[in-house]
Design a protein around this motif. Structure first.
Motif, PDB file in Angstrom:
ATOM      1  N   ARG A  27      -2.211 -70.198  -8.913  1.00  0.00           N
ATOM      2  CA  ARG A  27      -1.905 -69.747 -10.273  1.00  0.00           C
ATOM      3  C   ARG A  27      -1.904 -70.953 -11.208  1.00  0.00           C
ATOM      4  NH1 ARG A  27       3.781 -68.145  -8.906  1.00  0.00           N
ATOM      5  NH2 ARG A  27       3.375 -69.974  -7.606  1.00  0.00           N
ATOM      6  N   THR A  50      -3.873 -68.204 -16.342  1.00  0.00           N
ATOM      7  CA  THR A  50      -3.210 -67.658 -17.522  1.00  0.00           C
ATOM      8  C   THR A  50      -3.524 -68.597 -18.680  1.00  0.00           C
ATOM      9  OG1 THR A  50      -1.414 -66.650 -16.254  1.00  0.00           O
ATOM     10  CG2 THR A  50      -0.999 -67.075 -18.589  1.00  0.00           C
ATOM     11  N   GLU A  67      -5.893 -64.028 -17.527  1.00  0.00           N
ATOM     12  CA  GLU A  67      -4.795 -63.397 -18.255  1.00  0.00           C
ATOM     13  C   GLU A  67      -4.625 -64.180 -19.546  1.00  0.00           C
ATOM     14  OE1 GLU A  67       0.070 -62.802 -17.993  1.00  0.00           O
ATOM     15  OE2 GLU A  67      -0.959 -64.103 -16.557  1.00  0.00           O
TER      16      GLU A  67
END
Length: 202
Positions: A27, A50, A67
């Motif tokens: 991530r 993200t 995202e």
């Protein structure tokens, strides 16, 4: 630097050098991402990205890639990402000192912080020239230490193509217990010691 098919400059060689070690599925938070030159490269490697920026139009091009979160990181009030943790946090060409401590709270145990932006001296050759947006000597190392991160590599000097004064760091948040929690990423070879110079130094 030659733009890609989207008209974007290539990702920073500092980001690609370290992020190439990160496993698929990690991530990654890309702060102040702009049109996403790094978010796109990271996502293409199988990372879960993200991307955050205050420009909604820029983020629109990242639909289906990452995202996205449209947020003004300099606005007063609650921090928009409070409580979230990432395996890596990437910041390039951006500095907002009042929120640096907040940024580093997002680095999970075993996670990385990559930051590269302009440093003192830049005002002599171009923008930005406002000292609020220029790092002082050793500043990123001090920020890492205050946050409890271990500096893996640090550079401070002049890069070319285009010429610019920069400071950049790669730092890791060590697991609380290395015996109980093995490193999240493969071991890295020793990078330049704090104070090391970029290859493009003149």
């Amino acid at each position: 630097m030659h733009p890609d098919a989207e008209g974007l400059p290539p990702p920073s060689d500092w980001v690609t050098r370290w992020a190439a070690r990160w496993p698929a599925g990690a991530r990654v938070l890309d702060l102040a991402c702009g049109r996403g030159r790094h978010a796109r490269w990271l996502a293409a490697r199988g990372l879960a990205v993200t991307a955050v920026d205050r420009n909604a139009d820029a983020l629109a091009g990242l639909d289906g890639i990452a995202e996205t979160l449209c947020a003004d990181l300099e606005a007063p009030g609650p921090w928009p990402l409070a409580g979230r943790r990432f395996d890596a946090v990437v910041v390039t060409n951006y500095l907002w000192r009042p929120r640096l401590a907040d940024v580093l709270t997002h680095v999970a145990e075993g996670g990385w912080w990559l930051h590269e932006t302009f440093a003192l001296g830049q005002a002599h050759i171009g923008k930005p020239s406002n000292p609020d947006f220029l790092l002082a000597p050793g500043e990123l190392v001090e920020v890492a230490a205050a946050a409890g991160l271990r500096v893996v590599a640090y550079e401070d000097g002049v890069l070319t193509g285009p010429e610019r004064f920069v400071q950049r760091i790669a730092a890791v948040r060590e697991p609380a217990s290395t015996a109980a929690a093995p490193p999240r990423y493969p071991p890295v070879s020793a990078g330049p010691a704090p104070g090391g110079r970029p290859r493009g130094r003149r």
